[in-house]
Design a protein around this motif. Structure first.
Motif, mmCIF file in Angstrom:
data_model
loop_
_atom_site.group_PDB
_atom_site.id
_atom_site.type_symbol
_atom_site.label_atom_id
_atom_site.label_comp_id
_atom_site.label_asym_id
_atom_site.label_seq_id
_atom_site.Cartn_x
_atom_site.Cartn_y
_atom_site.Cartn_z
ATOM 1 N N GLY A 5 1.120 -1.124 0.209
ATOM 2 C CA GLY A 5 0.155 -0.146 0.273
ATOM 3 C C GLY A 5 1.047 0.878 0.371
ATOM 4 O O GLY A 5 1.739 1.133 -0.131
ATOM 5 N N PHE A 6 0.224 2.268 0.196
ATOM 6 C CA PHE A 6 1.162 3.767 -0.070
ATOM 7 C C PHE A 6 1.310 4.007 1.943
ATOM 8 O O PHE A 6 1.000 3.609 2.657
ATOM 9 C CB PHE A 6 -0.194 4.428 -0.050
ATOM 10 N N ASP A 7 2.760 5.187 1.326
ATOM 11 C CA ASP A 7 2.917 5.388 2.431
ATOM 12 C C ASP A 7 1.696 6.443 3.388
ATOM 13 O O ASP A 7 0.964 6.490 2.515
ATOM 14 C CB ASP A 7 4.008 6.876 2.248
ATOM 15 N N TYR A 8 2.374 6.598 4.499
ATOM 16 C CA TYR A 8 0.952 7.430 4.892
ATOM 17 C C TYR A 8 2.376 8.168 6.532
ATOM 18 O O TYR A 8 2.783 7.628 6.687
ATOM 19 C CB TYR A 8 -0.288 6.676 5.837
ATOM 20 N N LEU A 9 1.655 9.356 6.265
ATOM 21 C CA LEU A 9 2.156 10.118 7.540
ATOM 22 C C LEU A 9 1.373 10.543 9.092
ATOM 23 O O LEU A 9 -0.073 11.018 8.203
ATOM 24 C CB LEU A 9 2.789 11.683 7.112
ATOM 25 N N TYR A 10 1.638 10.403 9.911
ATOM 26 C CA TYR A 10 0.727 10.889 11.079
ATOM 27 C C TYR A 10 1.444 11.848 12.250
ATOM 28 O O TYR A 10 2.349 12.640 12.125
ATOM 29 C CB TYR A 10 0.523 9.585 12.446
ATOM 30 N N GLU A 11 0.844 12.747 12.135
ATOM 31 C CA GLU A 11 0.446 13.691 13.772
ATOM 32 C C GLU A 11 -0.204 13.369 14.900
ATOM 33 O O GLU A 11 -0.989 12.933 15.054
ATOM 34 C CB GLU A 11 0.424 14.652 13.423
ATOM 35 N N ILE A 12 0.143 12.226 16.493
ATOM 36 C CA ILE A 12 -0.167 11.727 17.638
ATOM 37 C C ILE A 12 -0.134 12.113 18.268
ATOM 38 O O ILE A 12 1.316 12.696 18.561
ATOM 39 C CB ILE A 12 0.499 10.536 17.372
ATOM 40 N N GLN A 13 -1.087 12.576 18.923
ATOM 41 C CA GLN A 13 -0.918 13.478 20.130
ATOM 42 C C GLN A 13 -1.952 12.342 21.187
ATOM 43 O O GLN A 13 -2.848 12.297 21.607
ATOM 44 C CB GLN A 13 -1.595 14.865 20.062
ATOM 45 N N LEU A 14 -1.054 12.581 22.546
ATOM 46 C CA LEU A 14 -2.047 12.030 23.471
ATOM 47 C C LEU A 14 -1.697 13.007 25.112
ATOM 48 O O LEU A 14 0.045 13.995 25.167
ATOM 49 C CB LEU A 14 -1.209 10.636 24.536
ATOM 50 N N GLY A 15 -2.823 13.535 25.654
ATOM 51 C CA GLY A 15 -2.312 14.663 27.157
ATOM 52 C C GLY A 15 -3.319 13.552 27.568
ATOM 53 O O GLY A 15 -4.580 13.596 27.728
ATOM 54 N N LYS A 16 -2.585 14.323 29.309
ATOM 55 C CA LYS A 16 -3.875 13.902 30.879
ATOM 56 C C LYS A 16 -4.770 14.878 30.643
ATOM 57 O O LYS A 16 -3.855 16.099 30.963
ATOM 58 C CB LYS A 16 -2.956 13.117 31.541
ATOM 59 N N ILE A 17 -5.754 14.872 30.019
ATOM 60 C CA ILE A 17 -6.315 16.169 30.501
ATOM 61 C C ILE A 17 -7.224 16.652 32.110
ATOM 62 O O ILE A 17 -7.837 15.123 32.742
ATOM 63 C CB ILE A 17 -7.777 16.271 29.490
ATOM 64 N N LEU A 18 -7.998 18.065 32.198
ATOM 65 C CA LEU A 18 -8.098 17.686 33.345
ATOM 66 C C LEU A 18 -9.749 17.078 33.470
ATOM 67 O O LEU A 18 -10.248 17.363 32.258
ATOM 68 C CB LEU A 18 -8.773 19.254 33.872
ATOM 69 N N LYS A 19 -10.494 16.512 34.201
ATOM 70 C CA LYS A 19 -11.615 16.591 34.124
ATOM 71 C C LYS A 19 -13.277 17.046 34.013
ATOM 72 O O LYS A 19 -13.157 18.050 35.497
ATOM 73 C CB LYS A 19 -11.814 15.146 35.486
ATOM 74 N N ASP A 20 -14.155 17.504 33.466
ATOM 75 C CA ASP A 20 -14.981 18.163 33.239
ATOM 76 C C ASP A 20 -15.413 17.865 34.161
ATOM 77 O O ASP A 20 -15.992 16.772 35.178
ATOM 78 C CB ASP A 20 -16.179 17.943 32.237
#
Length: 207
Positions: A192-207
């Motif tokens: 298949g074709f090449d692919y490019l990702y931006e991946i982000q993970l953050g520990k967020i404050l709870k609503d």
């Protein structure tokens, strides 16, 4: 055109890490205290997916247009009492002139054409990369990251258009191992074709 070919022709992909500005993204008001907001404003985004936390609250929000290839995401990060001053924020201004394959990440899989991480937790960084290597589908990768890490963090996976010279990512980041992790990774799959990702993970404050 493949990612490798783009590297050889010195195609420029912009990945800029700057301080998030005040404003609104969805239900998120970036002026709301504490001042621990991170945001990304991007063009050249083909698709995206989220996992880990709902995006209809006030601490993790996304907006995007598949027609315009634009995407915006905001995270209200839980720093656990750490000072939100300059010492934990990352400001990098890069225009990536990708003249050759570059891998600055902890995983040396030969299918990785390019990798740049802002993730001080090497174990977490490697888990994110392993998920990215499994699929060119953003929804699968987002869910797999949540499944393998077992974190209740906000997770965003963006598929970046490496053929568009207008592709541009403007983001902010915290260098805090137990609160934030991002990986920008280009992959050449076996099929298949090449692919490019931006991946982000953050520990967020709870609503």
């Amino acid at each position: 055109m493949t990612i490798s070919a783009i590297f050889l022709t010195n195609f420029v992909v912009f990945l800029v890490f700057l301080n998030g500005s005040d404003g609104n993204i969805g239900n998120c008001d970036l002026s709301t205290p504490p001042p621990s907001w991170l945001s990304t404003n991007a063009t050249g985004i083909l698709d995206w997916a989220t996992a880990g936390q709902p995006t209809n609250g006030s601490n993790f929000c996304v907006q995007g247009s598949h027609d315009d290839h634009t995407f915006h995401v905001a995270y209200h990060i839980d720093l656990g009492g750490i000072d939100t001053g300059e010492e934990v924020k990352k400001y990098v201004d890069h225009d990536y002139r990708l003249g050759s394959s570059q891998n600055g990440c902890v995983n040396n899989n030969t299918r990785i054409v390019y990798c740049f991480a802002l993730c001080l937790n090497d174990t977490l960084q490697n888990m994110v990369i392993e998920s990215a290597l499994k699929s060119n589908q953003v929804s699968f990768v987002a869910q797999d990251i949540q499944k393998t890490t077992q974190l209740d963090w906000a997770i965003t996976v963006m598929q970046v258009d490496y053929n568009d010279p207008n592709t541009h990512l403007n983001a902010s980041a915290f260098l805090v191992a137990d609160a934030y992790c991002s990986v920008y990774i280009g992959i050449k799959p076996k099929l298949g074709f090449d692919y490019l990702y931006e991946i982000q993970l953050g520990k967020i404050l709870k609503d």
